[in-house]
Design a protein around this motif. Structure first.
Motif, short mmCIF file in Angstrom:
data_model
loop_
_atom_site.label_atom_id
_atom_site.label_comp_id
_atom_site.label_asym_id
_atom_site.label_seq_id
_atom_site.Cartn_x
_atom_site.Cartn_y
_atom_site.Cartn_z
N ASN A 267 0.83 -1.23 0.00
CA ASN A 267 0.00 0.00 0.00
C ASN A 267 0.85 1.26 0.00
O ASN A 267 0.66 2.15 0.82
N TYR A 268 1.80 1.30 -0.91
CA TYR A 268 2.77 2.38 -0.87
C TYR A 268 2.19 3.74 -1.22
O TYR A 268 1.45 3.89 -2.17
N ARG A 269 2.56 4.74 -0.43
CA ARG A 269 2.25 6.13 -0.79
C ARG A 269 3.54 6.96 -0.65
O ARG A 269 4.43 6.60 0.09
N SER A 270 3.62 8.07 -1.38
CA SER A 270 4.77 8.98 -1.41
C SER A 270 5.82 8.47 -2.42
O SER A 270 5.53 7.59 -3.23
N ALA A 271 7.01 9.08 -2.37
CA ALA A 271 8.09 8.66 -3.27
C ALA A 271 8.82 7.49 -2.64
O ALA A 271 9.02 7.47 -1.42
N GLY A 272 9.18 6.52 -3.44
CA GLY A 272 9.91 5.36 -2.93
C GLY A 272 10.73 4.75 -4.04
O GLY A 272 10.55 5.10 -5.21
N THR A 273 11.61 3.84 -3.67
CA THR A 273 12.48 3.23 -4.68
C THR A 273 12.60 1.74 -4.44
O THR A 273 12.80 1.31 -3.31
N VAL A 274 12.47 0.97 -5.52
CA VAL A 274 12.73 -0.45 -5.43
C VAL A 274 14.09 -0.71 -6.07
O VAL A 274 14.31 -0.36 -7.23
N GLU A 275 14.99 -1.28 -5.28
CA GLU A 275 16.34 -1.56 -5.78
C GLU A 275 16.42 -3.00 -6.27
O GLU A 275 15.92 -3.92 -5.61
N PHE A 276 17.08 -3.16 -7.40
CA PHE A 276 17.28 -4.49 -7.97
C PHE A 276 18.76 -4.73 -8.27
O PHE A 276 19.49 -3.78 -8.53
N LEU A 277 19.16 -5.99 -8.23
CA LEU A 277 20.44 -6.37 -8.82
C LEU A 277 20.10 -6.92 -10.19
O LEU A 277 19.08 -7.61 -10.36
N PHE A 278 20.94 -6.64 -11.15
CA PHE A 278 20.68 -7.02 -12.54
C PHE A 278 21.92 -7.72 -13.08
O PHE A 278 23.02 -7.17 -13.04
N GLN A 279 21.74 -8.96 -13.56
CA GLN A 279 22.88 -9.68 -14.13
C GLN A 279 22.37 -10.63 -15.21
O GLN A 279 21.37 -11.31 -15.01
N ASP A 280 23.09 -10.68 -16.33
CA ASP A 280 22.75 -11.58 -17.45
C ASP A 280 21.27 -11.48 -17.84
O ASP A 280 20.61 -12.50 -18.06
N GLY A 281 20.76 -10.28 -17.91
CA GLY A 281 19.39 -10.08 -18.39
C GLY A 281 18.31 -10.40 -17.36
O GLY A 281 17.13 -10.32 -17.65
N GLU A 282 18.72 -10.79 -16.13
CA GLU A 282 17.74 -11.09 -15.09
C GLU A 282 17.82 -10.05 -13.98
O GLU A 282 18.91 -9.56 -13.68
N PHE A 283 16.68 -9.75 -13.35
CA PHE A 283 16.72 -8.80 -12.23
C PHE A 283 16.11 -9.42 -10.99
O PHE A 283 15.23 -10.27 -11.06
N PHE A 284 16.66 -9.01 -9.84
CA PHE A 284 16.26 -9.57 -8.55
C PHE A 284 16.04 -8.44 -7.54
O PHE A 284 16.90 -7.57 -7.40
N PHE A 285 14.92 -8.51 -6.82
CA PHE A 285 14.62 -7.52 -5.78
C PHE A 285 15.72 -7.54 -4.72
O PHE A 285 16.11 -8.59 -4.24
N LEU A 286 16.19 -6.34 -4.37
CA LEU A 286 17.22 -6.21 -3.33
C LEU A 286 16.58 -5.62 -2.07
O LEU A 286 16.64 -6.19 -1.00
N GLU A 287 16.00 -4.44 -2.21
CA GLU A 287 15.29 -3.84 -1.09
C GLU A 287 14.46 -2.66 -1.59
O GLU A 287 14.62 -2.21 -2.72
N MET A 288 13.56 -2.21 -0.72
CA MET A 288 12.79 -1.02 -1.06
C MET A 288 13.14 0.08 -0.07
O MET A 288 13.15 -0.13 1.14
N ASN A 289 13.46 1.25 -0.61
CA ASN A 289 13.74 2.41 0.24
C ASN A 289 12.50 3.27 0.32
O ASN A 289 12.02 3.78 -0.70
N THR A 290 12.00 3.43 1.54
CA THR A 290 10.69 4.07 1.73
C THR A 290 10.86 5.56 2.01
O THR A 290 10.36 6.08 3.00
#
Ligand code: ADP
Length: 504
Positions: A267-290
């Motif tokens: 239920n996110y509100r405001s500005a936020g960022t989802v961080e991913f690691l990206f390697q060989d064309g695949e991406f993985f959730f790392l963390e969300m900065n709220t």
């Protein structure tokens, strides 16, 4: 619209928030510690209150004092910036309990995303790919070894409550694991008061790519494209840009959609960022900065959307004025973090009084700073002095523009990482967009170069400055403080800056 905001922060981000408030007609109230009495954020805000002595624990982290000031100043809302209390759920809760609007997500969202194992569980349930590993804290070394063997070494131990790269340990063999687990637990307990540790597959050459989000209180969530933040040292970002040279439109859309799913799941509100690691064309959730992030300006440049103003609008109950389809990115933007650190000396922090400051201007250049001439840079706070951000139609043009802007920058009185950034802009792999989080490890020449260049040391520069001053005035005077560059003749300090520039 909210009419007044208390800014529970300092430095460049407090200045940034004051500017957004001013443009929206919101009264801004700053807070400051004793050493920040003359800091730019204090001078720029409409009002300012002393909250305590220099140590953060006695000033910028004092929740009781901040709420007292909020009441006294009669504000409606509190903006936490980043760092300090920005991602502490109890602070968000206390602000709302005291009857103020918290400019950010709810305390529940912050706490769900603040625990990395809980965040991983929630993301997995929402169908967002996570880095392979556990979604529960590890019980003991035996369990850790079993999981690591299944995944294959190397693995990364991480503090569930982690942040700022603390409590992380790369482990290459089963033998090393028990000791590494103990060390990670101790570090986590010390830093976060919680020794829970979990394990992830250690990716050997990922990029760090993150997605910017905005969510309002009417259920709308959009993403504003990605930022490439791979140039890091010890898991701390140094250079960020938008867009990333690694993504095509399909991957960009897939990552953006995953980030929106992640935000909706909490239920996110405001500005936020989802961080991913990206390697060989695949991406993985790392963390969300709220919270708002340091590197938000590159997104503002390529989208034309003012993220801090939108934080304030969302907190006022406004609905987003654009749909996903209406968000277009254009051109290329790069940000260099200007810190009081010496990359040539293993990024040791530097301290001193800013004697002379010349900030770059001209087409496509933005300076988000928290310093001014006469300001004393100490060791109490983060070494981030300012951010230099450029915008140009292409990546190549943005790199040339950043190089030009860095050449125009002079900060005397404290060492900075300016020359380090200048070397990155000239390096072939960076120019080709060929970067991973291992970039600096693979380019030791960038941090070592400064040592070889034999630039004049500080004492030589100071002696030269004194000599020039004697010549000009017939006496030695300290650098003038607090006047604008426009209304004075070039000083010895300025000439010394020029000399240093020629030398470096
Ligand atoms: P923190 O919250 O402490 O900053 P993050 O989980 O955000 O920790 O990770 C910070 C940095 O550590 C990333 O940007 C990346 O450089 C590195 N990192 C994190 N997880 C991994 C992993 N599984 N494999 C390789 N590097 C990683």
């Amino acid at each position: 619209m909210i009419e007044s905001v208390l800014i529970a922060n300092r430095g460049e981000i407090a200045v940034r928030i004051v500017r957004a408030c001013r443009e929206l007609g919101i009264r801004s109230v700053a807070v400051y510690s004793e050493v920040d009495r003359h800091a730019p954020h204090v001078l720029l805000a409409d009002d300012a209150y002393l909250i305590g002595p220099a140590p953060s624990a006695e000033s910028y982290l004092r929740v009781d004092r901040l709420l007292e000031v909020a009441r006294e100043a009669g504000v409606e809302a509190v903006h936490p910036g980043y760092g300090f209390l920005a991602e502490r759920a109890p602070f968000a809760a206390a602000v709302e309990r005291a009857g103020f609007i918290f400019v950010g997500p709810t305390a529940d969202t912050i706490s769900a995303m603040g625990d990395k194992t809980e965040a991983r569980q929630r993301m997995q349930e929402a169908g967002v790919p996570i880095v392979p590993g556990t979604t529960e804290p590890l019980r003991d070394a035996d369990e850790a070894t079993e999981v690591a063997r299944d995944m294959g070494f190397p693995v990364l131990l991480k503090a569930a409550a982690g942040g700022g790269g603390k409590g992380m340990r790369v482990v290459h063999t089963a033998d090393e694991l028990p000791r590494a687990l103990d060390a990670a637990r101790r570090e986590a307990a010390g830093a976060f008061g919680d020794d829970s540790v979990y394990v992830e597959k250690y990716l050997d050459r990922p990029r760090h790519i993150e997605i910017q989000l905005l969510g309002d209180t009417h259920g709308n969530v959009v993403h504003l494209g990605e930022r490439e933040c791979s140039i890091q040292r010890r898991h701390q970002k140094l250079i960020e840009e938008a867009p990333s040279a690694a993504l095509d439109s399909q991957l960009r859309a897939a990552m953006g959609e995953a980030a929106v799913r992640a935000a909706k799941a909490v239920n996110y509100r405001s500005a936020g960022t989802v961080e991913f690691l990206f390697q060989d064309g695949e991406f993985f959730f790392l963390e969300m900065n709220t919270r708002i992030q340091v590197e938000h300006p590159v997104t503002e440049f390529v989208t034309g959307i003012d993220l801090v103003q939108w934080q304030l609008r969302i907190a006022s109950g406004e609905a987003l004025a654009f749909t996903q389809d209406e968000i277009q990115t254009r051109g290329h933007s790069i940000e260099c973090r200007i810190t009081s650190e010496m990359p040539e000396e293993g990024f040791l922090p530097s301290t001193g009084r800013i004697g002379y400051l010349e900030v770059p201007t001209g087409p496509g250049v933005r300076w988000d700073g928290g310093i001014s001439e006469g300001f004393e840079v100490g060791l109490h706070y983060d070494p981030l002095l300012a951010k230099l951000i450029v915008y140009a139609p292409t990546r190549k043009a943005a790199i040339a523009r950043m190089a030009r802007a860095l050449d125009e920058l002079t900060i005397d009185g404290v060492e900075t990482c300016r020359d380090f950034h200048r070397r990155v802009m000239g390096e072939a792999d960076y120019q080709a967009g060929d970067v991973t989080i291992r970039y600096l490890e693979q380019h030791p020449e960038i941090t070592e170069a400064g040592r070889e260049e034999g630039r004049p040391d500080r004492r030589t520069v100071a002696a030269l400055a004194a000599l020039l001053e004697v010549e000009r005035r017939g006496s030695i005077r300290p650098p003038r403080i607090g006047t604008s560059a426009a209304d004075r003749a070039p000083s010895a300090w300025q000439m010394a800056g020029g000399l240093r520039r020629l030398g470096g």
